[in-house]
Design a protein around this motif. Structure first.
Motif, PDB file in Angstrom:
ATOM      1  N   GLU A  30       0.818  -1.208   0.000  1.00  0.00           N
ATOM      2  CA  GLU A  30       0.000   0.000   0.000  1.00  0.00           C
ATOM      3  C   GLU A  30       0.855   1.262   0.000  1.00  0.00           C
ATOM      4  OE1 GLU A  30      -3.681   1.857   2.689  1.00  0.00           O
ATOM      5  OE2 GLU A  30      -2.799  -0.105   3.157  1.00  0.00           O
ATOM      6  N   SER A  34       2.141   3.682  -4.726  1.00  0.00           N
ATOM      7  CA  SER A  34       2.016   5.085  -5.144  1.00  0.00           C
ATOM      8  C   SER A  34       3.357   5.723  -5.479  1.00  0.00           C
ATOM      9  CB  SER A  34       1.334   5.901  -4.033  1.00  0.00           C
ATOM     10  OG  SER A  34       2.120   5.892  -2.859  1.00  0.00           O
ATOM     11  N   ARG A  76      -3.549   2.916  -9.869  1.00  0.00           N
ATOM     12  CA  ARG A  76      -2.999   2.900  -8.505  1.00  0.00           C
ATOM     13  C   ARG A  76      -4.095   2.950  -7.450  1.00  0.00           C
ATOM     14  NH1 ARG A  76       2.523   4.322  -9.260  1.00  0.00           N
ATOM     15  NH2 ARG A  76       2.864   5.392 -11.254  1.00  0.00           N
ATOM     16  N   HIS A  77      -5.182   3.656  -7.758  1.00  0.00           N
ATOM     17  CA  HIS A  77      -6.263   3.786  -6.780  1.00  0.00           C
ATOM     18  C   HIS A  77      -6.890   2.420  -6.475  1.00  0.00           C
ATOM     19  CE1 HIS A  77      -6.172   8.172  -7.093  1.00  0.00           C
ATOM     20  NE2 HIS A  77      -6.056   8.009  -8.403  1.00  0.00           N
ATOM     21  N   THR A  80      -4.300   0.270  -4.486  1.00  0.00           N
ATOM     22  CA  THR A  80      -4.199   0.735  -3.096  1.00  0.00           C
ATOM     23  C   THR A  80      -5.434   0.338  -2.304  1.00  0.00           C
ATOM     24  OG1 THR A  80      -2.854   2.621  -3.804  1.00  0.00           O
ATOM     25  CG2 THR A  80      -3.885   2.761  -1.637  1.00  0.00           C
ATOM     26  N   CYS A  83      -5.313  -3.431  -1.490  1.00  0.00           N
ATOM     27  CA  CYS A  83      -4.351  -3.726  -0.410  1.00  0.00           C
ATOM     28  C   CYS A  83      -4.894  -3.305   0.947  1.00  0.00           C
ATOM     29  CB  CYS A  83      -3.027  -3.005  -0.701  1.00  0.00           C
ATOM     30  SG  CYS A  83      -2.120  -3.647  -2.123  1.00  0.00           S
ATOM     31  N   ARG A 133       4.644   0.237   5.918  1.00  0.00           N
ATOM     32  CA  ARG A 133       4.396   1.294   4.941  1.00  0.00           C
ATOM     33  C   ARG A 133       5.651   2.120   4.697  1.00  0.00           C
ATOM     34  NH1 ARG A 133      -1.562   3.901   6.244  1.00  0.00           N
ATOM     35  NH2 ARG A 133      -2.762   1.971   6.062  1.00  0.00           N
TER      36      ARG A 133
END
Length: 461
Positions: A30, A34, A76-77, A80, A83, A133
């Motif tokens: 996640e 990005s 990507r949205h 993300t 995840c 992260r």
């Protein structure tokens, strides 16, 4: 207690540990998704294709991983969101499995709930300590390549995680931007927030903050935004003698001047002051040589070039001036390395720049020294005349219109019985700072004095 129950409890415990690992993987992905760019993946594929040490099987296997990651960052949205969904689901399921395991061991109900809660709390502490992260943001490409299959499976199982067009528009996404451009925009905004936080914490003063913010915007600022436009360029004809060129260097205050043929678009090169001085100092007869014979090759840059690329290019090639061309190949202006530096440190002014902000000064009975920015209305009030020029607003603009070119020191023109003379220049771009205004010989006499040996229609501020 039977062996079957113990085996079931152990299986549930192993499943819970597997879900903890999967939760950490989803959290790392996640943070990584990005920050992976398409260009980095393309470069990786190119590197794998040209790596002679890899076998064909290993090469294709690694390239397949890269292609899988390329598919994940197309949206990507959605990746993300998938995840995040599986990370939350895994955290919930770990508590459920531990509670079920306690139930199999025939513990009281309150013990089942407490065990599930304690294990979930322990997983949360592990997540904070491991900071998945942060690791994903620090090494995004490695994380995505390592866990591409797991992330791809999560995306495939959660089609509902894909945001709608309305949701994307509400999130502030610009549909005119490419995926990488949007990512760069987000990263710049994150950088600005970080700089502001450092200022608030007292790490450095606001001036440094402004410089850092300027650095962050260099990649989004184009050369056309900082260049000197062609209408403000001082050029010199290729047939101009070096003696006249030396006078132009002295009057304009520049050390490099473009050499042109019939017009500005007919660029012949760049004339350097040090080349002219060296030639005349050691060869007196060189005064009769023409400017075109000593012009150096000009460096051309497109007006759409980002300022950071321009700065590094000029720094690497050791050129301080470049000619800017538009999309049609015409001359759009010129840019110097100082123009790029000003985008970081701000306007560079010298000790003479203050005169540009002075008030009009009377230096004779009918003679006034006016800052170049003095409004024409104020000039009309001082001399009690009506100039009636609607397309210019300042004394500098009026003199420029009368000359037909950007004035340099000594340029003068007459209108409405007044003689306007460019007195001196200031600033890094040597722009006229003050203009002397005095009565002329006749009320409507109009004349124009051009720079010696230039014969030009363009000038450089």
């Amino acid at each position: 207690m039977s062996v079957e129950l113990i085996a079931s409890a152990v299986a549930l415990g192993m499943a819970a540990l597997l879900l903890v690992w999967l939760s950490l993987v989803m959290a790392a992905a996640e943070g990584a998704v990005s920050r992976v760019t398409k260009s980095s993946l393309n470069n990786l594929v190119l590197g794998l294709q040209t790596d002679g040490e890899l076998s064909q099987f290993s090469r294709m296997k690694r390239i397949d991983k890269v292609h899988r990651v390329q598919g994940l960052i197309v949206d990507r949205h959605a990746t993300t969101g998938s995840c995040a969904f599986f990370r939350v689901l895994c955290n919930i399921m770990t508590g459920v499995l531990v509670s079920s395991m306690a139930g199999l061991l025939r513990l009281p109900v309150w013990a089942d709930l407490v065990s599930g809660f304690v294990f979930s709390l322990l997983v949360a502490v592990i997540s904070v300590k491991a900071r998945p992260r942060f690791n994903g943001a620090r090494k995004p490409l490695d994380i995505m390549l390592r866990h591409a299959r797991a992330v791809a499976l999560a995306v495939a199982l959660t089609p509902f995680a894909r945001p709608s067009k309305a949701e994307r528009g509400g999130a502030g996404r610009d549909d005119d931007l490419s995926d990488d451009e949007e990512l760069e925009k987000i990263q710049i905004e994150q950088g600005r927030v970080m700089v502001d936080q450092l200022v608030e914490a007292g790490a450095f003063d606001p001036e440094i903050s402004e410089m850092l913010n300027s650095v962050l915007t260099l990649s989004t600022t184009l050369t056309r935004e900082i260049m000197v436009p062609r209408t403000d360029m001082i050029c010199i004809g290729q047939e101009t003698p070096l003696a006249s060129a030396l006078k132009l260097f002295s009057r304009s205050g520049f050390s490099r001047i473009p050499v042109i043929g019939e017009d500005v678009d007919d660029l012949k090169g760049i004339l350097y002051l040090k080349d002219v001085v060296k030639a005349i100092a050691f060869e007196p007869e060189a005064e009769d040589r023409v400017a075109g014979s000593m012009a150096r090759k000009a460096v051309l840059v497109p007006e759409s070039k980002p300022v950071d690329d321009l700065f590094h290019s000029m720094q690497r090639t050791r050129h301080h001036l470049a000619i800017v061309v538009d999309e049609y190949g015409g001359i759009a202006g010129l840019v110097t390395i100082e123009d790029a530096i000003e985008q970081i440190v701000g306007e560079l002014e010298d000790e003479h720049d203050r005169i540009q902000h002075d008030e009009p000064q009377r230096i004779g009975e009918h003679t006034w020294k006016l800052p170049a920015r003095t409004p024409i209305a104020e000039l009309e009030d001082i001399f009690e005349i009506d100039i009636d020029e609607d397309d210019v607003d300042t004394v500098y603009g009026l003199l420029t219109k009368l000359l037909g070119s950007v004035p340099i020191v000594g340029s003068s023109a007459v209108t409405r019985g007044l003689k306007l003379t460019a007195a001196d220049a200031a600033g890094r771009r040597k722009k006229i700072a003050t203009i002397i205004v005095e009565p002329a010989g006749g009320p409507d006499q109009r004349e124009k004095t051009e720079a010696d040996g230039t014969g030009l229609d363009e000038a450089q501020a």
